[in-house]
Design a protein around this motif. Structure first.
Motif, PDB file in Angstrom:
ATOM      1  N   VAL A 175     -18.682 -10.326 -20.092  1.00  0.00           N
ATOM      2  CA  VAL A 175     -17.600 -10.684 -21.017  1.00  0.00           C
ATOM      3  C   VAL A 175     -17.577  -9.668 -22.162  1.00  0.00           C
ATOM      4  CG1 VAL A 175     -17.656 -13.154 -20.476  1.00  0.00           C
ATOM      5  CG2 VAL A 175     -18.972 -12.319 -22.407  1.00  0.00           C
ATOM      6  N   ASP A 176     -16.391  -9.520 -22.759  1.00  0.00           N
ATOM      7  CA  ASP A 176     -16.206  -8.529 -23.821  1.00  0.00           C
ATOM      8  C   ASP A 176     -16.125  -9.154 -25.198  1.00  0.00           C
ATOM      9  OD1 ASP A 176     -15.884  -6.188 -22.043  1.00  0.00           O
ATOM     10  OD2 ASP A 176     -14.198  -7.368 -21.310  1.00  0.00           O
ATOM     11  N   ALA A 177     -15.899 -10.477 -25.254  1.00  0.00           N
ATOM     12  CA  ALA A 177     -15.785 -11.153 -26.546  1.00  0.00           C
ATOM     13  C   ALA A 177     -15.919 -12.660 -26.327  1.00  0.00           C
ATOM     14  CB  ALA A 177     -14.440 -10.851 -27.205  1.00  0.00           C
ATOM     15  N   VAL A 178     -16.231 -13.343 -27.424  1.00  0.00           N
ATOM     16  CA  VAL A 178     -16.324 -14.816 -27.414  1.00  0.00           C
ATOM     17  C   VAL A 178     -15.342 -15.350 -28.443  1.00  0.00           C
ATOM     18  CG1 VAL A 178     -17.820 -16.807 -27.890  1.00  0.00           C
ATOM     19  CG2 VAL A 178     -18.782 -14.769 -26.784  1.00  0.00           C
ATOM     20  N   TYR A 179     -14.654 -16.427 -28.083  1.00  0.00           N
ATOM     21  CA  TYR A 179     -13.784 -17.136 -29.021  1.00  0.00           C
ATOM     22  C   TYR A 179     -14.269 -18.581 -29.092  1.00  0.00           C
ATOM     23  CZ  TYR A 179      -9.758 -19.774 -30.707  1.00  0.00           C
ATOM     24  OH  TYR A 179      -8.953 -20.638 -31.401  1.00  0.00           O
ATOM     25  N   ASP A 180     -14.770 -18.972 -30.267  1.00  0.00           N
ATOM     26  CA  ASP A 180     -15.355 -20.312 -30.451  1.00  0.00           C
ATOM     27  C   ASP A 180     -14.514 -21.096 -31.439  1.00  0.00           C
ATOM     28  OD1 ASP A 180     -16.782 -22.483 -31.607  1.00  0.00           O
ATOM     29  OD2 ASP A 180     -18.712 -21.559 -31.169  1.00  0.00           O
TER      30      ASP A 180
ATOM     31  N   PRO B 162      -7.286  -3.541 -23.400  1.00  0.00           N
ATOM     32  CA  PRO B 162      -6.404  -4.312 -22.522  1.00  0.00           C
ATOM     33  C   PRO B 162      -7.199  -4.801 -21.312  1.00  0.00           C
ATOM     34  CG  PRO B 162      -5.380  -2.232 -23.144  1.00  0.00           C
ATOM     35  CD  PRO B 162      -6.789  -2.188 -23.676  1.00  0.00           C
ATOM     36  N   GLY B 163      -6.991  -6.046 -20.945  1.00  0.00           N
ATOM     37  CA  GLY B 163      -7.710  -6.591 -19.789  1.00  0.00           C
ATOM     38  C   GLY B 163      -9.114  -7.078 -20.112  1.00  0.00           C
ATOM     39  N   GLY B 164      -9.571  -6.897 -21.346  1.00  0.00           N
ATOM     40  CA  GLY B 164     -10.912  -7.356 -21.738  1.00  0.00           C
ATOM     41  C   GLY B 164     -11.093  -8.839 -21.438  1.00  0.00           C
ATOM     42  N   ARG B 165     -12.334  -9.223 -21.102  1.00  0.00           N
ATOM     43  CA  ARG B 165     -12.603 -10.603 -20.648  1.00  0.00           C
ATOM     44  C   ARG B 165     -13.173 -11.424 -21.792  1.00  0.00           C
ATOM     45  NH1 ARG B 165     -16.689 -12.925 -16.718  1.00  0.00           N
ATOM     46  NH2 ARG B 165     -15.515 -14.368 -15.389  1.00  0.00           N
ATOM     47  N   VAL B 166     -12.525 -12.556 -22.083  1.00  0.00           N
ATOM     48  CA  VAL B 166     -12.884 -13.381 -23.241  1.00  0.00           C
ATOM     49  C   VAL B 166     -13.517 -14.684 -22.761  1.00  0.00           C
ATOM     50  CG1 VAL B 166     -12.032 -14.522 -25.329  1.00  0.00           C
ATOM     51  CG2 VAL B 166     -10.926 -12.422 -24.515  1.00  0.00           C
TER      52      VAL B 166
END
Ligand code: SAM
Length: 212
Positions: free
Chosen positions: A117-122, A37-41
């Motif tokens: 950042v905790d993840a990438v969305y491409d 929860p709150g992770g930065r994307v």
């Protein structure tokens, strides 16, 4: 595919890539990232996508980058947020609450400016770029984000039938771009729809990239 190309597309409203709602592949598979929860994307080449709103609505912090500054301003307007705007190393950083969007060129974004950042969305970022820019793009995203999981959406079709963007990026290329740093797994494959489908049949693939 330089700034002039994209500015013209935006000014002339030739933005068929912009959809009226969050992408079903994002909403259907985002949990596979197992983000806290709150992770930065990080959303590279984010346009004014409603994917940003959806990620925020799920309680995540979101950071994007987009060349066309009016699109950045529009996202904040839409969300009813009044951004603070800072000029930093050739970029303009818009920030309010849990949303940060840099207006400017991804290749000017450093890991220091981006922050953790905790993840990438491409979605429509890698495939928006011509072949000669994609290796540089993938290496840059990996360098500034570090080893984080990624959801990546690609198209695979016969490039001789129609020009990009969006470009065809077959599985072998995804593995060549990210295989040294990530496990690559296909989560979902479906027939291509949209503008490309008028000229070519092919597949749209959602990839999970997990750090090795
Ligand atoms: C195909 S659109 C996709 C936008 C968004 N991801 C979506 O799904 O609606 C690609 C976007 O990347 C932006 N762009 C292209 N090159 C860029 C760069 N070097 N740095 C930042 N943004 C860039 C363009 O202005 C355009 O809005």
């Amino acid at each position: 595919m330089d700034k002039a190309f994209w500015d013209e597309r935006w000014r002339e409203n030739r933005i068929g890539f912009h959809k009226a709602a969050a992408n079903p592949l994002l909403t259907g598979y985002f949990d596979r990232l197992h983000l806290s929860p709150g992770g930065r994307v990080f959303v590279p080449l984010c346009g004014k996508s409603f994917d940003l709103d959806w990620l925020l609505s799920r309680g995540h912090a979101v950071v994007g980058i987009e060349l066309y500054e009016p699109a950045v301003a529009e996202v904040f307007d839409r969300l009813g947020l009044r951004p603070r705007i800072d000029a930093l190393s050739g970029l303009r950083r818009y920030s309010a609450d849990e949303l940060v969007i840099f207006a400017g060129d991804l290749f000017h974004l450093t890991s220091e400016l981006l922050g953790s950042v905790d993840a990438v969305y491409d979605r429509a970022a890698l495939i928006a770029l011509p072949p000669d820019m994609r290796a540089r793009y993938a290496a840059h995203v990996t360098a500034i984000c570090g080893a984080v999981p990624q959801l990546l959406i690609t198209l695979d079709y016969d490039q001789s039938l129609t020009d990009g963007p969006p470009f065809s990026v077959p599985g072998d290329e995804v593995r060549a771009l990210y295989g040294a740093s990530h496990w690559t797994e296909k989560l979902h494959v479906q027939p291509i729809t949209g503008s490309v489908a008028k000229s070519a049949k092919g597949e749209e693939t959602l990839w999970s990239l997990k750090p090795l």
